[in-house]
Design a protein around this motif. Structure first.
Motif, mmCIF file in Angstrom:
data_model
loop_
_atom_site.group_PDB
_atom_site.id
_atom_site.type_symbol
_atom_site.label_atom_id
_atom_site.label_comp_id
_atom_site.label_asym_id
_atom_site.label_seq_id
_atom_site.Cartn_x
_atom_site.Cartn_y
_atom_site.Cartn_z
ATOM 1 N N TRP A 274 2.609 11.554 -8.222
ATOM 2 C CA TRP A 274 2.353 11.830 -6.809
ATOM 3 C C TRP A 274 2.800 10.698 -5.895
ATOM 4 O O TRP A 274 3.172 10.938 -4.746
ATOM 5 N N SER A 275 2.785 9.471 -6.378
ATOM 6 C CA SER A 275 3.251 8.365 -5.540
ATOM 7 C C SER A 275 4.730 8.540 -5.189
ATOM 8 O O SER A 275 5.171 8.205 -4.085
ATOM 9 N N LYS A 276 5.490 9.081 -6.132
ATOM 10 C CA LYS A 276 6.905 9.341 -5.877
ATOM 11 C C LYS A 276 7.077 10.523 -4.930
ATOM 12 O O LYS A 276 7.897 10.480 -4.010
ATOM 13 N N LYS A 277 6.309 11.571 -5.147
ATOM 14 C CA LYS A 277 6.406 12.738 -4.278
ATOM 15 C C LYS A 277 6.048 12.398 -2.836
ATOM 16 O O LYS A 277 6.688 12.872 -1.889
ATOM 17 N N LEU A 278 5.022 11.569 -2.673
ATOM 18 C CA LEU A 278 4.531 11.253 -1.332
ATOM 19 C C LEU A 278 5.199 10.033 -0.718
ATOM 20 O O LEU A 278 4.973 9.740 0.450
ATOM 21 N N ASP A 279 5.986 9.327 -1.524
ATOM 22 C CA ASP A 279 6.684 8.152 -1.003
ATOM 23 C C ASP A 279 5.673 7.110 -0.512
ATOM 24 O O ASP A 279 5.811 6.556 0.587
ATOM 25 N N MET A 280 4.649 6.844 -1.319
ATOM 26 C CA MET A 280 3.594 5.906 -0.952
ATOM 27 C C MET A 280 3.414 4.875 -2.057
ATOM 28 O O MET A 280 3.610 5.175 -3.239
ATOM 29 N N LYS A 281 3.012 3.692 -1.652
ATOM 30 C CA LYS A 281 2.610 2.680 -2.629
ATOM 31 C C LYS A 281 1.146 2.905 -2.975
ATOM 32 O O LYS A 281 0.295 3.005 -2.099
ATOM 33 N N ILE A 282 0.886 2.979 -4.267
ATOM 34 C CA ILE A 282 -0.486 3.173 -4.732
ATOM 35 C C ILE A 282 -0.822 2.049 -5.700
ATOM 36 O O ILE A 282 -0.129 1.847 -6.698
ATOM 37 N N THR A 283 -1.858 1.298 -5.388
ATOM 38 C CA THR A 283 -2.315 0.230 -6.267
ATOM 39 C C THR A 283 -3.765 0.487 -6.643
ATOM 40 O O THR A 283 -4.427 1.365 -6.083
ATOM 41 N N TYR A 284 -4.252 -0.299 -7.580
ATOM 42 C CA TYR A 284 -5.579 -0.054 -8.139
ATOM 43 C C TYR A 284 -6.420 -1.308 -8.074
ATOM 44 O O TYR A 284 -5.960 -2.399 -8.391
ATOM 45 N N SER A 285 -7.657 -1.117 -7.656
ATOM 46 C CA SER A 285 -8.649 -2.182 -7.670
ATOM 47 C C SER A 285 -9.702 -1.782 -8.694
ATOM 48 O O SER A 285 -10.461 -0.829 -8.484
ATOM 49 N N LEU A 286 -9.725 -2.471 -9.819
ATOM 50 C CA LEU A 286 -10.555 -2.068 -10.951
ATOM 51 C C LEU A 286 -11.904 -2.780 -10.922
ATOM 52 O O LEU A 286 -11.984 -4.002 -10.960
ATOM 53 N N GLU A 287 -12.977 -2.002 -10.855
ATOM 54 C CA GLU A 287 -14.329 -2.546 -10.893
ATOM 55 C C GLU A 287 -14.770 -2.698 -12.351
ATOM 56 O O GLU A 287 -14.775 -1.728 -13.101
ATOM 57 N N THR A 288 -15.160 -3.894 -12.731
ATOM 58 C CA THR A 288 -15.698 -4.091 -14.075
ATOM 59 C C THR A 288 -17.159 -3.677 -14.144
ATOM 60 O O THR A 288 -17.706 -3.465 -15.219
ATOM 61 N N GLU A 289 -17.800 -3.584 -12.977
ATOM 62 C CA GLU A 289 -19.134 -3.020 -12.858
ATOM 63 C C GLU A 289 -19.175 -2.225 -11.560
ATOM 64 O O GLU A 289 -18.438 -2.535 -10.620
ATOM 65 N N PRO A 290 -19.994 -1.170 -11.479
ATOM 66 C CA PRO A 290 -20.071 -0.399 -10.237
ATOM 67 C C PRO A 290 -20.505 -1.283 -9.074
ATOM 68 O O PRO A 290 -21.496 -2.009 -9.167
ATOM 69 N N LEU A 291 -19.766 -1.211 -7.964
ATOM 70 C CA LEU A 291 -20.023 -2.077 -6.821
ATOM 71 C C LEU A 291 -20.555 -1.327 -5.611
ATOM 72 O O LEU A 291 -20.568 -1.865 -4.501
ATOM 73 N N GLY A 292 -20.999 -0.083 -5.803
ATOM 74 C CA GLY A 292 -21.532 0.669 -4.683
ATOM 75 C C GLY A 292 -20.427 1.120 -3.741
ATOM 76 O O GLY A 292 -19.261 1.229 -4.108
ATOM 77 N N THR A 293 -20.791 1.362 -2.483
ATOM 78 C CA THR A 293 -19.832 1.876 -1.512
ATOM 79 C C THR A 293 -19.235 0.788 -0.628
ATOM 80 O O THR A 293 -18.297 1.058 0.132
ATOM 81 N N ALA A 294 -19.749 -0.440 -0.707
ATOM 82 C CA ALA A 294 -19.195 -1.538 0.091
ATOM 83 C C ALA A 294 -18.490 -2.579 -0.756
ATOM 84 O O ALA A 294 -17.457 -3.128 -0.348
ATOM 85 N N GLY A 295 -19.018 -2.874 -1.947
ATOM 86 C CA GLY A 295 -18.424 -3.886 -2.810
ATOM 87 C C GLY A 295 -16.941 -3.703 -3.064
ATOM 88 O O GLY A 295 -16.189 -4.690 -3.084
ATOM 89 N N PRO A 296 -16.452 -2.450 -3.245
ATOM 90 C CA PRO A 296 -15.018 -2.277 -3.471
ATOM 91 C C PRO A 296 -14.141 -2.788 -2.326
ATOM 92 O O PRO A 296 -12.998 -3.181 -2.551
ATOM 93 N N LEU A 297 -14.664 -2.793 -1.102
ATOM 94 C CA LEU A 297 -13.885 -3.336 0.013
ATOM 95 C C LEU A 297 -13.673 -4.828 -0.165
ATOM 96 O O LEU A 297 -12.576 -5.343 0.058
ATOM 97 N N ALA A 298 -14.730 -5.521 -0.584
ATOM 98 C CA ALA A 298 -14.599 -6.961 -0.812
ATOM 99 C C ALA A 298 -13.649 -7.250 -1.971
ATOM 100 O O ALA A 298 -12.861 -8.200 -1.919
ATOM 101 N N LEU A 299 -13.715 -6.424 -3.007
ATOM 102 C CA LEU A 299 -12.844 -6.618 -4.167
ATOM 103 C C LEU A 299 -11.374 -6.461 -3.786
ATOM 104 O O LEU A 299 -10.500 -7.146 -4.331
ATOM 105 N N ALA A 300 -11.103 -5.570 -2.830
ATOM 106 C CA ALA A 300 -9.728 -5.314 -2.401
ATOM 107 C C ALA A 300 -9.378 -6.041 -1.103
ATOM 108 O O ALA A 300 -8.367 -5.734 -0.472
ATOM 109 N N ALA A 301 -10.189 -7.028 -0.723
ATOM 110 C CA ALA A 301 -10.027 -7.678 0.583
ATOM 111 C C ALA A 301 -8.653 -8.317 0.759
ATOM 112 O O ALA A 301 -8.073 -8.284 1.844
ATOM 113 N N ALA A 302 -8.119 -8.916 -0.293
ATOM 114 C CA ALA A 302 -6.828 -9.597 -0.175
ATOM 115 C C ALA A 302 -5.732 -8.633 0.251
ATOM 116 O O ALA A 302 -4.829 -8.998 1.018
#
Length: 399
Positions: free
Chosen positions: A100-128
């Protein structure tokens, strides 16, 4: 045909190294290419048995992975990079997103949680990623955040303009509900400035609830640490108290499709929307009671009556004299002659025999074989089972 899991086995398990990108022209009026974060980290327990085979965001909704509806809408508003916050079956997610990344012409990256971080923690993990531009320089451009369960018309351009006009740190998309006492209610002034949140109010204070779609300025990232955090209970109240959080009311339908009953209802709402917005996508002709969405590769027998509110996926085979309504048939499933399918989700490669009947939100997992003349009344059947007797007890789980 390969199952989703077999396809995934061909991919690497190191998804953090996976990204896909191709350049494309964007709307001229957009000031900059934008980013988005989609929360896909849940285990999908409410949508089992389907999520025993694939992660919830890639269960097909209206014949495409549910997350693709979001990605297509984000692309339309100029988003060219999406971060998926994942912690469950990441290899399967990356396998699906590769195509789908090719079909949509979008960059798709992954931020992998080693433990569930709720609904806000993932933002901090992907802050960079969220706080910088494509060259790695600090950016002040806002970014979108979405819960992957949500389906709606996705009015992202209007949403973005509203956010930029009020000039504060964050904006929540809200939707109106008939019974606000079941939800957390968002109370805002006439300009959309949020005053407070009220959990399951017993006295009427408003009828607008959080729709699970946001726009934030990068400054919000200073509020969040890489730890389990609730954006709804911990971050939003603080922002509202400082006058930094606004809301915009969604026009049109909205549904959280994270459980079977709501998945089927969401299909109904979506098909009703498509019947007005893009009626050419729907199946017409004798035997169809619209709206019905049918993949061109599906084969449908004679003297069938299908609809309303049915989606039929790739490679589905339907016998003669079949009646189907308010149901979802996933790829390569089969329905035998003279069966009646109502309020059901039929999983990939599953087979209903002749003269079968489903009702009351039945969910059949992947590769299930149901013999002839069997009634299934609101059961959930796990993958790879053979069912040779009727199931009368509503809500039964067949393991």
């Amino acid at each position: 045909m390969e199952t989703p899991r077999e396809e995934a086995q061909k991919t690497s398990s190191s998804i953090l190294k996976i990204s896909f990108f191709a350049t494309t022209n964007r709307r001229q009026h957009l000031e900059a290419k934008m980013k988005a974060l989609i929360l896909v980290g849940g285990f999908g327990t409410r949508l089992r048995p389907l999520t025993l085979s694939v992660p919830k965001p890639i269960v097909e909704f209206a014949n495409k992975p549910s997350i693709i509806h979001q990605l297509e809408a984000l692309k339309e508003v100029g988003v060219d990079e999406v971060v998926l916050a994942v912690n469950y079956q990441p290899e399967l997610m990356s396998s699906c997103m590769n195509e789908w990344s090719k079909k949509l012409d979008m960059k798709i990256t992954y931020s992998l949680e080693t433990e569930p971080l709720g609904t806000a923690g993932p933002l901090a993990l992907a802050a960079a990623s969220l706080s910088t531009d494509r060259d790695g320089n600090p950016s002040s451009d806002p970014f979108f955040v979405l819960n992957s369960d949500v389906i709606c018309p996705f009015p992202f351009q209007k949403f973005l303009e509203f956010h930029r006009n009020h000039g504060q740190e964050g904006t929540i998309l809200v939707t109106e509900v008939a019974e606000p006492s079941k939800y957390g209610v968002v109370v805002a002034d006439d300009n959309g400035k949020i005053q407070r949140f009220v959990e399951k109010p017993q006295v009427f204070v408003g009828n607008k609830i959080n729709a699970g779609i946001y726009i934030f300025n990068p400054s919000i990232l200073k509020r969040i640490k890489v730890e389990p955090t609730s954006i709804e209970k911990q971050i939003f109240p603080a922002m509202a108290s400082e006058g930094q959080l606004f809301s915009m009311v969604l026009e049109g339908f909205w549904m959280d499709i994270g459980q079977p009953k709501d998945f089927i209802l969401g299909t109904k709402l979506y098909l009703n929307h498509i019947s007005e917005a893009k009626p050419e996508l729907l199946q017409k002709g004798p035997g169809f009671i619209g709206p019905v969405l049918v993949d061109p590769s599906a084969k449908i027998g004679q003297n069938c009556t299908i609809g309303p509110h049915v989606t039929i996926g790739k490679g589905v085979v339907i016998g003669d004299g079949v009646r189907i309504k308010s149901s979802v048939l996933l790829d390569s499933s089969r329905v035998g002659d003279n069966s009646f399918v109502d309020a059901a989700i039929i999983g990939w490669q599953s087979h209903l025999g002749k003269w079968c009947r489903t009702q009351n939100t039945t969910v059949i997992g992947q590769n299930v074989k149901v013999k002839d003349e069997v009634l299934i009344n609101g059961a959930r059947i796990l993958p790879h089972k053979d069912i040779d007797a009727s199931i009368y007890e509503e809500g039964r789980i067949v393991m």
